[in-house]
Design an enzyme around this catalytic site. Structure first.
Site, PDB file in Angstrom:
ATOM      1  N   HIS A   1      47.767  21.457  40.137  1.00  0.00           N
ATOM      2  CA  HIS A   1      46.602  22.163  39.584  1.00  0.00           C
ATOM      3  C   HIS A   1      46.478  23.587  40.135  1.00  0.00           C
ATOM      4  O   HIS A   1      46.805  23.862  41.291  1.00  0.00           O
ATOM      5  CB  HIS A   1      45.319  21.382  39.890  1.00  0.00           C
ATOM      6  CG  HIS A   1      45.056  21.278  41.361  1.00  0.00           C
ATOM      7  ND1 HIS A   1      44.327  22.213  42.059  1.00  0.00           N
ATOM      8  CD2 HIS A   1      45.465  20.367  42.276  1.00  0.00           C
ATOM      9  CE1 HIS A   1      44.280  21.869  43.325  1.00  0.00           C
ATOM     10  NE2 HIS A   1      44.973  20.754  43.491  1.00  0.00           N
TER      11      HIS A   1
ATOM     12  N   HIS B   1      62.048  30.159  37.934  1.00  0.00           N
ATOM     13  CA  HIS B   1      62.682  28.848  37.732  1.00  0.00           C
ATOM     14  C   HIS B   1      62.189  27.895  38.813  1.00  0.00           C
ATOM     15  O   HIS B   1      62.398  28.139  40.000  1.00  0.00           O
ATOM     16  CB  HIS B   1      64.207  28.995  37.809  1.00  0.00           C
ATOM     17  CG  HIS B   1      64.950  27.709  37.641  1.00  0.00           C
ATOM     18  ND1 HIS B   1      66.287  27.586  37.920  1.00  0.00           N
ATOM     19  CD2 HIS B   1      64.558  26.473  37.218  1.00  0.00           C
ATOM     20  CE1 HIS B   1      66.681  26.345  37.675  1.00  0.00           C
ATOM     21  NE2 HIS B   1      65.639  25.641  37.261  1.00  0.00           N
TER      22      HIS B   1
END
Ligand SMILES: CC(C)(COP(=O)(O)OP(=O)(O)OC[C@H]1O[C@@H](n2cnc3c(N)ncnc32)[C@H](O)[C@@H]1OP(=O)(O)O)[C@@H](O)C(=O)NCCC(=O)NCCS
Length: 210
Positions: free
Chosen positions: A143, A152
């Protein structure tokens, strides 16, 4: 609308698999090596080089970035993937978000153009994922994380809550970035590293000889 995967390497096969999981069959794969024309990648034919895209109307085709990266301690290896996206996005070609059917993406997570979320990855509430970001197989973005364009998050890496990853950074496979830590733009985190402190832009964190 046809969908073409750019660059017929290993990552292209992962992208094709994600598309197929959603019942989307790409029309073609490009590759710059003319000797590979006619070969199939993940069951999809290689039809020619990237330049062939330029003959197509940008409104009639969508693109997927099939180029992966190999990081070293001094280079994220992401420049090619970034340039490929930049070239075609700059010409008006659209890169849709691609997510494997088995990925879990929170309803209020935001994903930029061309973001890719591979098999088993989890993206939690209020996460913000930039353009051309790759959240690879079984990676976790908790979150309130922010992941900058072209970054990446490699297979199995975990970003705990509220982590910020700068543009073009590489978070290595299985690395864990602890809650609230900032990883600067263009930096490289080694596979398996535990990152407990902020990492400066362009720096290397964890793994072997420093
Ligand atoms: C850390 C990393 C960037 C270093 O790459 P590199 O600069 O090419 O370094 P080398 O592979 O030459 O390794 C140099 C030394 O570090 C060690 N090493 C390399 N990666 C390591 C890691 N993640 N953790 C611990 N040690 C590591 C090597 O064993 C070697 O040790 P030695 O000098 O004692 O023999 C790379 O190994 C890495 O972790 N890449 C990320 C891989 C990844 O996420 N791939 C996902 C693809 S989808």
């Amino acid at each position: 609308m046809s969908l073409i995967v750019l660059c017929a390497g290993g990552h292209a096969r992962v992208v094709i698999e994600a598309l197929l999981s959603r019942g989307i069959r790409p029309t073609a794969v490009t590759d710059r090596d003319p000797a590979r024309i006619g070969e199939a990648v993940g069951g999809i034919p290689i039809t020619g080089p990237d330049e062939d895209i330029l003959k197509m109307d940008a409104n009639a085709v969508e693109l997927a970035n099939g180029l992966g990266n190999q990081a070293s301690r001094s280079d994220s290896g992401l420049a090619g993937r970034r340039a490929l996206f930049g070239r075609f996005a700059g010409l008006g070609y659209r890169f849709p978000v691609i997510s494997h059917l088995s990925a879990v993406i929170a309803s209020d997570a935001a994903l930029g153009d061309g973001a890719q979320v591979m098999a088993g990855a989890v993206i939690q509430p209020a996460a913000w994922i930039g353009r051309n970001v790759l959240v690879n197989t079984r990676a976790v973005v908790e979150h309130d994380c922010l992941v900058g364009d072209h970054a990446h998050i490699a297979p199995g890496a975990i970003l705990c809550g509220g982590v910020s990853v700068g543009e073009g950074a590489h978070i290595g496979a299985g690395a864990v970035v602890l809650g609230g830590v900032s990883v600067g733009a263009g930096s490289i985190v080694a596979a398996g590293a535990v990152v407990a402190r902020n990492v400066e832009a362009g720096a290397f964190a964890g793994g072997g000889r420093d």
